[in-house]
Design a protein around this motif. Structure first.
Motif, PDB file in Angstrom:
ATOM      1  N   PRO A 226       0.804  -1.227   0.000  1.00  0.00           N
ATOM      2  CA  PRO A 226       0.000   0.000   0.000  1.00  0.00           C
ATOM      3  C   PRO A 226       0.837   1.277   0.000  1.00  0.00           C
ATOM      4  N   GLU A 227       2.124   1.163   0.386  1.00  0.00           N
ATOM      5  CA  GLU A 227       2.956   2.363   0.382  1.00  0.00           C
ATOM      6  C   GLU A 227       3.199   2.887  -1.035  1.00  0.00           C
ATOM      7  N   TYR A 228       2.851   2.093  -2.040  1.00  0.00           N
ATOM      8  CA  TYR A 228       3.000   2.534  -3.432  1.00  0.00           C
ATOM      9  C   TYR A 228       1.656   2.868  -4.075  1.00  0.00           C
ATOM     10  N   GLY A 229       0.609   2.917  -3.295  1.00  0.00           N
ATOM     11  CA  GLY A 229      -0.712   3.217  -3.850  1.00  0.00           C
ATOM     12  C   GLY A 229      -1.689   2.102  -3.548  1.00  0.00           C
ATOM     13  N   SER A 230      -2.960   2.425  -3.482  1.00  0.00           N
ATOM     14  CA  SER A 230      -3.974   1.454  -3.092  1.00  0.00           C
ATOM     15  C   SER A 230      -4.836   1.047  -4.276  1.00  0.00           C
ATOM     16  N   LEU A 231      -4.895  -0.251  -4.540  1.00  0.00           N
ATOM     17  CA  LEU A 231      -5.765  -0.770  -5.591  1.00  0.00           C
ATOM     18  C   LEU A 231      -7.224  -0.782  -5.150  1.00  0.00           C
ATOM     19  N   GLY A 232      -7.446  -0.876  -3.832  1.00  0.00           N
ATOM     20  CA  GLY A 232      -8.811  -1.025  -3.341  1.00  0.00           C
ATOM     21  C   GLY A 232      -9.298  -2.461  -3.534  1.00  0.00           C
ATOM     22  N   LEU A 233     -10.494  -2.735  -2.994  1.00  0.00           N
ATOM     23  CA  LEU A 233     -11.065  -4.075  -3.111  1.00  0.00           C
ATOM     24  C   LEU A 233     -11.888  -4.221  -4.381  1.00  0.00           C
ATOM     25  N   TRP A 234     -12.120  -3.115  -5.059  1.00  0.00           N
ATOM     26  CA  TRP A 234     -13.015  -3.121  -6.208  1.00  0.00           C
ATOM     27  C   TRP A 234     -12.469  -2.189  -7.276  1.00  0.00           C
ATOM     28  N   MET A 249      -7.506   4.030 -12.127  1.00  0.00           N
ATOM     29  CA  MET A 249      -7.243   4.874 -10.961  1.00  0.00           C
ATOM     30  C   MET A 249      -6.715   4.040  -9.808  1.00  0.00           C
ATOM     31  N   LEU A 250      -6.143   4.743  -8.827  1.00  0.00           N
ATOM     32  CA  LEU A 250      -5.820   4.193  -7.513  1.00  0.00           C
ATOM     33  C   LEU A 250      -6.568   5.013  -6.473  1.00  0.00           C
ATOM     34  N   GLY A 260       2.451   5.899  -7.385  1.00  0.00           N
ATOM     35  CA  GLY A 260       2.055   4.522  -7.654  1.00  0.00           C
ATOM     36  C   GLY A 260       2.115   4.192  -9.127  1.00  0.00           C
ATOM     37  N   TYR A 261       2.052   2.919  -9.425  1.00  0.00           N
ATOM     38  CA  TYR A 261       2.072   2.446 -10.793  1.00  0.00           C
ATOM     39  C   TYR A 261       0.860   1.559 -11.025  1.00  0.00           C
ATOM     40  N   PHE A 262       0.406   1.533 -12.278  1.00  0.00           N
ATOM     41  CA  PHE A 262      -0.802   0.767 -12.579  1.00  0.00           C
ATOM     42  C   PHE A 262      -0.565  -0.735 -12.461  1.00  0.00           C
ATOM     43  N   GLY A 263       0.677  -1.129 -12.386  1.00  0.00           N
ATOM     44  CA  GLY A 263       0.987  -2.557 -12.303  1.00  0.00           C
ATOM     45  C   GLY A 263       1.298  -3.030 -10.900  1.00  0.00           C
ATOM     46  N   ILE A 264       0.737  -2.390  -9.887  1.00  0.00           N
ATOM     47  CA  ILE A 264       0.990  -2.785  -8.501  1.00  0.00           C
ATOM     48  C   ILE A 264       0.593  -4.243  -8.294  1.00  0.00           C
ATOM     49  N   ALA A 265       1.460  -5.004  -7.623  1.00  0.00           N
ATOM     50  CA  ALA A 265       1.187  -6.429  -7.411  1.00  0.00           C
ATOM     51  C   ALA A 265       0.080  -6.599  -6.374  1.00  0.00           C
ATOM     52  N   PRO A 266      -0.971  -7.348  -6.709  1.00  0.00           N
ATOM     53  CA  PRO A 266      -2.047  -7.565  -5.743  1.00  0.00           C
ATOM     54  C   PRO A 266      -1.756  -8.745  -4.825  1.00  0.00           C
ATOM     55  N   CYS A 267      -2.327  -8.714  -3.646  1.00  0.00           N
ATOM     56  CA  CYS A 267      -2.306  -9.862  -2.749  1.00  0.00           C
ATOM     57  C   CYS A 267      -3.696 -10.468  -2.676  1.00  0.00           C
ATOM     58  N   ILE A 268      -3.810 -11.596  -2.001  1.00  0.00           N
ATOM     59  CA  ILE A 268      -5.076 -12.316  -1.896  1.00  0.00           C
ATOM     60  C   ILE A 268      -5.550 -12.271  -0.448  1.00  0.00           C
ATOM     61  N   GLU A 269      -6.834 -11.959  -0.282  1.00  0.00           N
ATOM     62  CA  GLU A 269      -7.406 -11.929   1.051  1.00  0.00           C
ATOM     63  C   GLU A 269      -8.651 -12.822   1.085  1.00  0.00           C
ATOM     64  N   LYS A 270      -8.947 -13.364   2.262  1.00  0.00           N
ATOM     65  CA  LYS A 270     -10.097 -14.257   2.415  1.00  0.00           C
ATOM     66  C   LYS A 270     -11.253 -13.529   3.104  1.00  0.00           C
ATOM     67  N   LYS A 284     -12.800  10.317  -3.784  1.00  0.00           N
ATOM     68  CA  LYS A 284     -11.523  10.830  -4.286  1.00  0.00           C
ATOM     69  C   LYS A 284     -10.686   9.709  -4.888  1.00  0.00           C
ATOM     70  N   ILE A 285     -10.059  10.014  -6.029  1.00  0.00           N
ATOM     71  CA  ILE A 285      -9.246   9.021  -6.729  1.00  0.00           C
ATOM     72  C   ILE A 285      -7.957   9.664  -7.218  1.00  0.00           C
ATOM     73  N   CYS A 286      -6.964   8.814  -7.472  1.00  0.00           N
ATOM     74  CA  CYS A 286      -5.742   9.232  -8.161  1.00  0.00           C
ATOM     75  C   CYS A 286      -5.863   8.705  -9.583  1.00  0.00           C
ATOM     76  N   LEU A 287      -6.091   9.592 -10.508  1.00  0.00           N
ATOM     77  CA  LEU A 287      -6.451   9.201 -11.866  1.00  0.00           C
ATOM     78  C   LEU A 287      -5.209   8.972 -12.710  1.00  0.00           C
TER      79      LEU A 287
END
Length: 554
Positions: A226-234, A249-250, A260-270, A284-287
């Motif tokens: 998340p220190e490089y930007g947040s993808l969000g859950l959706w 957006m982020l 941030g970069y558009f290619g941020i690696a996602p993790c998996i959550e349950k 608010k978004i980072c476009l």
């Protein structure tokens, strides 16, 4: 026992034995489902309710259900990579609630939801209303080309499935009909994402709910770094020319857009079974700025428009030591929220806006349509304009409507709204009884005289059936009425006062005019005037006022 009796018994025993052998050998085939009965010379519409089959053709609503189902099919916009097996079709009939339509001859459909229009000949449609394939709705279909190698016609082709991601209205309509007529209770879809409202002002908080109604865990993607930007859950999509387009957006972190970069690696959550998650979002978004893969430096608000959220999840996953979280998602599915509208946030009459924009995050930056932002001024004893001290704000007012107003203790005047307040017209009160005299004052704040036209120079209107209607006498002058010398115009340098008895001429009696009170209602006064050096005629209106029915005295 004689010989004939013995022979008869032997024959009966033989028949019983042969029957037993046949059941043993062919019992599985004898228990096969009966053929689906078709309605002769018609399209047949079935309701499958967990194995119970009901023919709907004789019901008045059958045609409506058929039309809704066909619309869902024609507007399909995506597809699964799914092998359609007989066992799946059987499950949709026996374990779920579904609508099945069978055509006696192929019907041609044109699919409109894809970039290129597709034509298909269809023999049958199957649309599940409950279960995994109901949200978003998956449509299974059969065509004349769906055959086995030996030429046997299949009910449904091996890969014949399409998805309609925005059929919620049609599906709910069908469910309501079935609920009312067959007492079928529909549970919520298995996994849902929704917003708390369907319409928001720009910057208003949106509450997002993700709910897992399954009896098993689901997995979804979230942020690893998340220190490089947040993808969000959706993700979010915006409707443009009736098509949905992804918003790149982020989400801001602590109010900032990090590099941030558009290619941020996602993790998996349950997400546990029968659980839900709520998130508040300030829009608010980072476009994505279109330059390489970087995003905007500062957060911006979502633009006005129609949006929906996209949530990707799966109820199937396995361990994978080569991923960051040690989990691999199998067959991920996308679901969509309700559509929602973002309206540009605006200030109403008498409300503040930022000046310059963005000064205060709790205030809008623009006035609502038809209003103008005004600065606060007062007119001193010398008739000069003085700026009122205050913060970096302006007030939205209906400047230009011909009425010099005061709203929320903010005054329009000749300094901030000369088009309404250079010349003003006001009544002495806002409420009168029938027959009570209405005193009107016209004030000229201009530095030049004005001319009022058309005697008696002040006119009145009543609000009737949604529009303003001018008050006029029902008759002209009666023979015995006194003659009045009517001036062509009236010059007003500072003030002019007019006294109206709130009456009109209704008839002549003994050659004299008879007056009656105007009816109760909402009124306003107006004048027609020209500036001294102008040929353009202007109209200004007073405040609105009420004339009440006269109370009776006892």
């Amino acid at each position: 026992m004689n010989s004939k009796t013995k022979i008869l018994i032997g024959v009966l025993i033989g028949i019983v034995l042969m029957g037993g052998i046949l059941v043993f050998l062919f019992g599985e085939s004898l228990e096969r489902e009966p053929e689906i009965p078709l309605v002769k010379n018609e399209t047949t519409i079935f309701l499958w309710n967990q194995g119970k089959r009901i023919v709907l053709n004789q019901n008045t609503f059958a045609k409506e259900i058929q039309e809704k189902c066909e619309k869902i099919f024609e507007n399909a916009d995506s597809a699964y990579k799914l092998v359609v097996k007989e066992s799946l079709i059987k499950k949709l009939r026996e374990k779920e609630v579904s609508i099945e339509i069978i055509y006696n001859s192929p019907k041609i459909f044109e699919l409109r939801g894809f970039p290129k229009k597709i034509q298909l000949q269809i023999l049958r449609l199957l649309i599940p209303l409950t279960g995994r394939f109901s949200h978003p709705v998956t449509i299974f279909y059969g065509t004349p080309e769906d055959k086995l190698p030996d030429g046997t016609l299949l009910e449904y082709g091996e890969f014949n499935d399409l998805i309609n991601n925005h059929a919620e209205r049609e599906i709910n309509y069908i469910k309501q009909i079935l609920k009312e007529n067959f007492k079928i209770e529909f549970k919520e879809p298995q996994v849902i994402i929704k917003t708390d409202k369907t319409e928001y002002e720009q910057g208003e908080i949106i509450i997002i709910t993700i709910k897992n109604n399954l009896d098993k865990t689901i997995v979804f993607k979230t942020d690893c770094f998340p220190e490089y930007g947040s993808l969000g859950l959706w993700e979010i999509e915006r409707k443009e020319k009736e098509r949905w387009k992804k918003v790149k957006m982020l989400l801001p972190l602590e109010g900032e857009c990090l590099p941030g970069y558009f290619g941020i690696a996602p993790c998996i959550e349950k997400m546990k079974p029968q659980s839900e998650f709520h998130q508040e979002w300030n829009q608010k978004i980072c476009l994505f700025n279109g330059n390489g893969s970087l995003f905007s430096e500062k957060p911006i608000l979502l633009q006005e428009g129609t949006y929906r959220l996209v949530f990707t999840y799966s109820d199937k996953f396995r361990k994978d030591e080569y991923t960051l979280t040690g989990i691999e998602i199998i067959n991920p599915r996308k679901i969509y929220s309700n559509e929602f509208i973002i309206k540009e946030r605006c200030a109403k009459a008498g409300e503040l806006i930022n000046y310059p924009p963005g000064t205060n995050r709790y205030l809008p930056d623009v006035c609502c349509e038809g209003l103008k932002p005004l600065a606060g001024f007062v007119v001193n004893e010398k008739g000069e304009c003085e700026r009122v001290k205050g913060g970096p704000f302006l007030t939205c007012m209906s400047c230009g409507n011909g009425i010099c107003e005061t709203i929320n203790n903010f005054d329009e005047n000749k300094c901030n709204c000369p088009e309404d307040c250079g010349v003003t017209i006001k009544t002495d009160k806002e409420e009168y009884e029938q027959g009570e005299r209405v005193k009107v004052t016209i004030t000229n704040n201009l530095k030049e005289p004005i001319k009022l036209f058309n005697w008696p120079f002040v006119f009145f209107e009543r609000f009737e059936d949604g529009e303003w209607v001018r008050i006029k006498d029902l008759i002209d002058r009666c023979p015995s009425d006194p003659l009045i010398k009517i001036p062509a115009f009236k010059i007003v340098e500072d003030k002019f006062e007019h006294d109206w008895g709130a009456k009109i001429k209704v008839r002549c009696e003994n050659n004299k005019s008879v007056f009656e009170n105007v009816p109760p209602g909402k009124y306003r006064a107006f004048v027609l005037f020209k500036r001294n050096q102008s040929e353009e005629q202007e109209t200004i209106y007073s405040n609105e006022f009420i004339i009440k029915e006269k109370s009776e005295e006892y």
